[in-house]
Design a protein around this motif. Structure first.
Motif, PDB file in Angstrom:
ATOM      1  N   UNK A  10       0.851  -1.192   0.000  1.00  0.00           N
ATOM      2  CA  UNK A  10       0.000   0.000   0.000  1.00  0.00           C
ATOM      3  C   UNK A  10       0.887   1.243   0.000  1.00  0.00           C
ATOM      4  N   UNK A  11       1.578   1.445  -1.097  1.00  0.00           N
ATOM      5  CA  UNK A  11       2.462   2.589  -1.243  1.00  0.00           C
ATOM      6  C   UNK A  11       2.520   2.966  -2.720  1.00  0.00           C
ATOM      7  N   UNK A  12       2.850   4.217  -3.016  1.00  0.00           N
ATOM      8  CA  UNK A  12       2.933   4.613  -4.426  1.00  0.00           C
ATOM      9  C   UNK A  12       4.096   3.937  -5.124  1.00  0.00           C
ATOM     10  N   UNK A  13       3.930   3.673  -6.400  1.00  0.00           N
ATOM     11  CA  UNK A  13       4.974   3.100  -7.239  1.00  0.00           C
ATOM     12  C   UNK A  13       5.214   4.065  -8.403  1.00  0.00           C
ATOM     13  N   UNK A  14       6.411   4.592  -8.509  1.00  0.00           N
ATOM     14  CA  UNK A  14       6.742   5.529  -9.585  1.00  0.00           C
ATOM     15  C   UNK A  14       6.926   4.746 -10.879  1.00  0.00           C
ATOM     16  N   UNK A  15       6.250   5.186 -11.917  1.00  0.00           N
ATOM     17  CA  UNK A  15       6.297   4.496 -13.203  1.00  0.00           C
ATOM     18  C   UNK A  15       7.001   5.304 -14.287  1.00  0.00           C
ATOM     19  N   UNK A  16       7.340   6.556 -13.989  1.00  0.00           N
ATOM     20  CA  UNK A  16       8.083   7.373 -14.951  1.00  0.00           C
ATOM     21  C   UNK A  16       8.849   8.451 -14.208  1.00  0.00           C
ATOM     22  N   UNK A  17      10.070   8.727 -14.644  1.00  0.00           N
ATOM     23  CA  UNK A  17      10.879   9.802 -14.081  1.00  0.00           C
ATOM     24  C   UNK A  17      11.133  10.873 -15.135  1.00  0.00           C
ATOM     25  N   UNK A  18      11.149  12.121 -14.707  1.00  0.00           N
ATOM     26  CA  UNK A  18      11.569  13.253 -15.550  1.00  0.00           C
ATOM     27  C   UNK A  18      10.876  13.258 -16.905  1.00  0.00           C
ATOM     28  N   UNK A  19       9.568  13.032 -16.909  1.00  0.00           N
ATOM     29  CA  UNK A  19       8.776  13.023 -18.146  1.00  0.00           C
ATOM     30  C   UNK A  19       9.299  12.029 -19.167  1.00  0.00           C
ATOM     31  N   UNK A  20       9.918  10.945 -18.698  1.00  0.00           N
ATOM     32  CA  UNK A  20      10.388   9.907 -19.598  1.00  0.00           C
ATOM     33  C   UNK A  20      11.826  10.038 -20.045  1.00  0.00           C
ATOM     34  N   UNK A  21      12.537  11.057 -19.537  1.00  0.00           N
ATOM     35  CA  UNK A  21      13.942  11.263 -19.921  1.00  0.00           C
ATOM     36  C   UNK A  21      14.800  11.302 -18.661  1.00  0.00           C
ATOM     37  N   UNK A  22      14.763  10.240 -17.876  1.00  0.00           N
ATOM     38  CA  UNK A  22      15.434  10.206 -16.581  1.00  0.00           C
ATOM     39  C   UNK A  22      16.946  10.318 -16.746  1.00  0.00           C
ATOM     40  N   UNK A  23      17.589  11.242 -16.010  1.00  0.00           N
ATOM     41  CA  UNK A  23      19.042  11.382 -16.094  1.00  0.00           C
ATOM     42  C   UNK A  23      19.755  10.266 -15.344  1.00  0.00           C
ATOM     43  N   UNK A  24      21.051  10.086 -15.668  1.00  0.00           N
ATOM     44  CA  UNK A  24      21.819   9.061 -14.991  1.00  0.00           C
ATOM     45  C   UNK A  24      22.100   9.382 -13.542  1.00  0.00           C
ATOM     46  N   UNK A  25      22.196  10.668 -13.208  1.00  0.00           N
ATOM     47  CA  UNK A  25      22.493  11.085 -11.841  1.00  0.00           C
ATOM     48  C   UNK A  25      21.245  10.908 -10.973  1.00  0.00           C
ATOM     49  N   UNK A  26      21.269  10.003  -9.999  1.00  0.00           N
ATOM     50  CA  UNK A  26      20.078   9.772  -9.163  1.00  0.00           C
ATOM     51  C   UNK A  26      19.578  11.028  -8.456  1.00  0.00           C
ATOM     52  N   UNK A  27      20.479  11.961  -8.124  1.00  0.00           N
ATOM     53  CA  UNK A  27      20.059  13.162  -7.408  1.00  0.00           C
ATOM     54  C   UNK A  27      19.212  14.090  -8.267  1.00  0.00           C
ATOM     55  N   UNK A  28      19.255  13.911  -9.593  1.00  0.00           N
ATOM     56  CA  UNK A  28      18.492  14.755 -10.506  1.00  0.00           C
ATOM     57  C   UNK A  28      17.176  14.117 -10.936  1.00  0.00           C
ATOM     58  N   UNK A  29      16.834  12.990 -10.350  1.00  0.00           N
ATOM     59  CA  UNK A  29      15.606  12.300 -10.731  1.00  0.00           C
ATOM     60  C   UNK A  29      14.409  12.829  -9.952  1.00  0.00           C
ATOM     61  N   UNK A  30      13.305  12.973 -10.615  1.00  0.00           N
ATOM     62  CA  UNK A  30      12.053  13.348  -9.964  1.00  0.00           C
ATOM     63  C   UNK A  30      10.908  12.602 -10.642  1.00  0.00           C
ATOM     64  N   UNK A  31       9.901  12.199  -9.867  1.00  0.00           N
ATOM     65  CA  UNK A  31       8.799  11.406 -10.427  1.00  0.00           C
ATOM     66  C   UNK A  31       7.871  12.260 -11.271  1.00  0.00           C
ATOM     67  N   UNK A  32       7.486  11.751 -12.423  1.00  0.00           N
ATOM     68  CA  UNK A  32       6.539  12.458 -13.288  1.00  0.00           C
ATOM     69  C   UNK A  32       5.261  11.665 -13.538  1.00  0.00           C
ATOM     70  N   UNK A  33       5.245  10.396 -13.136  1.00  0.00           N
ATOM     71  CA  UNK A  33       4.005   9.615 -13.177  1.00  0.00           C
ATOM     72  C   UNK A  33       4.142   8.456 -12.198  1.00  0.00           C
ATOM     73  N   UNK A  34       3.032   8.068 -11.611  1.00  0.00           N
ATOM     74  CA  UNK A  34       3.085   6.980 -10.635  1.00  0.00           C
ATOM     75  C   UNK A  34       1.725   6.307 -10.524  1.00  0.00           C
ATOM     76  N   UNK A  35       1.744   5.146  -9.897  1.00  0.00           N
ATOM     77  CA  UNK A  35       0.523   4.480  -9.463  1.00  0.00           C
ATOM     78  C   UNK A  35       0.370   4.809  -7.977  1.00  0.00           C
ATOM     79  N   UNK A  36      -0.659   5.555  -7.641  1.00  0.00           N
ATOM     80  CA  UNK A  36      -0.839   6.010  -6.258  1.00  0.00           C
ATOM     81  C   UNK A  36      -1.014   4.836  -5.309  1.00  0.00           C
ATOM     82  N   UNK A  37      -0.769   5.088  -4.037  1.00  0.00           N
ATOM     83  CA  UNK A  37      -1.001   4.059  -3.026  1.00  0.00           C
ATOM     84  C   UNK A  37      -2.447   3.578  -3.132  1.00  0.00           C
ATOM     85  N   UNK A  38      -2.687   2.272  -3.135  1.00  0.00           N
ATOM     86  CA  UNK A  38      -4.052   1.758  -3.283  1.00  0.00           C
ATOM     87  C   UNK A  38      -5.056   2.337  -2.297  1.00  0.00           C
ATOM     88  N   UNK A  39      -4.640   2.586  -1.041  1.00  0.00           N
ATOM     89  CA  UNK A  39      -5.589   3.155  -0.083  1.00  0.00           C
ATOM     90  C   UNK A  39      -6.037   4.542  -0.517  1.00  0.00           C
TER      91      UNK A  39
END
Length: 392
Positions: free
Chosen positions: A76-105
């Motif tokens: 029961x937690x969100x699952x991120x399905x896309x980062x940075x509008x589909x162009x995720x950078x290699x540097x993890x610190x520059x990643x941000x979620x742009x789409x997800x499956x929300x927590x079921x609750x």
């Protein structure tokens, strides 16, 4: 597939539903439990997802780590399905979620708030994986569900997932802020992305007495769920509910940087001091109230910006014309140095808004509401009669 092969999957879905029921404080309604069994969440997740682990998004691939992927899908937690509008950078610190499956609750709480009844017609803004579309299609029938997704890749993958699961609501690739007039009027409009302004087409495309349910975003604090009832002549009125934050609608994003867009050389600020604790105004109920009293301001933190300054709270208007900086030298005291520049004295406004919040018994989000008319948005406390313009 035999019935015996279905049993582990059914048991997993029922286990997730029990977890969701614990979070909701009651069992998932039978009609939604049946929908979840017919359209299990994991059937709509891509093979590669990202799970939040201590503030860092860790990639989990179903083929390489099936156990980790399954654990995330059935939690029961969100699952991120896309980062940075589909162009995720290699540097993890520059990643941000742009789409997800929300927590079921959260999904099932929103479905409860929609109060869907057989025969109702629904517009969903933000298809994402297609899971919520499938749940509503099971409840209402495919012909009564229309869903709009701005991202072409996400829209395509949702269509495929829905078809493979046996559902066929209309999936439109387009700007969700425009709604989808072809099937209007709708009984319900539900958004899975947050908004700073309720788009007029949503109201125009909802029948009088219908409901709009959307996560709410304020430049000061992203938090809350807004449930509006549509009236006549392009109006809608409703209250907030304290539900977790969502990603902001892409067409309402405003990416600003303090030093690139706001603070410029050669501008001499006005100097003062304050005893109002800085962190108290940027989180919790106080932040929600301040965001609704002032509206068009945002903030950022900076560590060790100068010698003798431990950290700094920056505040700026969304049009970048006014700013304030509130410094702490790291000492054990309750006084902070304030610098303000521009036509508005933002920290003074924040202090007045905080005092207003205290005088009104420190209200939480549930005491606030919003009225939307063709003339604009008006926030209010307790009653629409106690309203003021909400500048976004």
């Amino acid at each position: 597939m035999t019935d015996d092969q279905h049993l582990p999957e059914q048991a997993a879905v029922r286990g997730l539903l029990r977890t969701v029921g614990d979070a909701l404080g009651h069992d998932v309604a039978p009609e939604w439990a049946r929908a979840a069994e017919a359209a299990p969440r994991h059937s709509f997740l891509p093979d590669r997802v990202w799970l939040d682990r201590d503030g860092t998004y860790r990639s989990v691939d179903r083929r390489e780590d099936p156990a980790g992927w399954t654990a995330g899908a059935l939690a029961d937690e969100p699952v991120v399905t896309q980062l940075n509008d589909g162009t995720a950078p290699g540097d993890p610190s520059q990643r941000w979620p742009s789409s997800s499956s929300s927590a079921p609750s959260v999904v099932f709480r929103m479905l409860e708030l929609l109060d869907l009844q057989p025969g109702m017609r629904v517009l969903e803004v933000g298809t994402g994986t297609g899971w919520t579309s499938a749940l509503m299609s099971h409840r209402l029938g495919d012909a009564n569900v229309t869903t709009v997704e701005v991202d072409p890749a996400l829209a395509l993958s949702a269509r495929v997932a829905l078809k493979e699961a046996g559902f066929s609501p209309e999936v439109v690739c387009g700007d969700g802020a425009l709604g989808w007039g072809r099937h209007a009027p709708y009984d319900r409009v539900v958004s899975t992305c947050s908004v700073r302004r309720v788009p007029a087409p949503w109201i125009d495309q909802t029948r009088p007495g219908g409901v709009i349910l959307t996560p709410w975003d304020n430049p000061w604090i992203c938090w809350g769920l807004l449930r509006l009832t549509v009236g006549e002549n392009g109006t809608a009125v409703g209250r907030y509910l304290p539900v977790s934050s969502f990603m902001l609608m892409r067409t309402q994003r405003q990416d600003l940087e303090i030093h690139g867009d706001v603070v410029q050389d050669g501008r001499t600020p006005q100097l003062s001091t304050t005893t109002l604790p800085r962190r108290q105004v940027v989180r919790g109920d106080a932040a929600f109230a301040i965001g609704h009293r002032i509206g068009d301001i945002w903030h950022a933190w900076q560590d060790k910006p100068a010698d003798g300054v431990a950290d700094r709270l920056w505040v700026a208007t969304t049009d970048s014309t006014s700013w304030a900086a509130v410094d702490h030298d790291g000492g054990d005291h309750d006084q902070f140095t304030v610098r303000q520049h521009g036509p508005r004295r933002l920290w003074d406004e924040i202090e007045r808004a905080h005092s207003w919040w205290q005088r009104n018994d420190c209200p939480g989000p549930e005491r606030f509401g919003l009225t939307v008319t063709p003339e604009g948005h008006r926030a209010w406390l307790d009653d629409p009669a106690n309203s003021w313009p909400l500048h976004q």
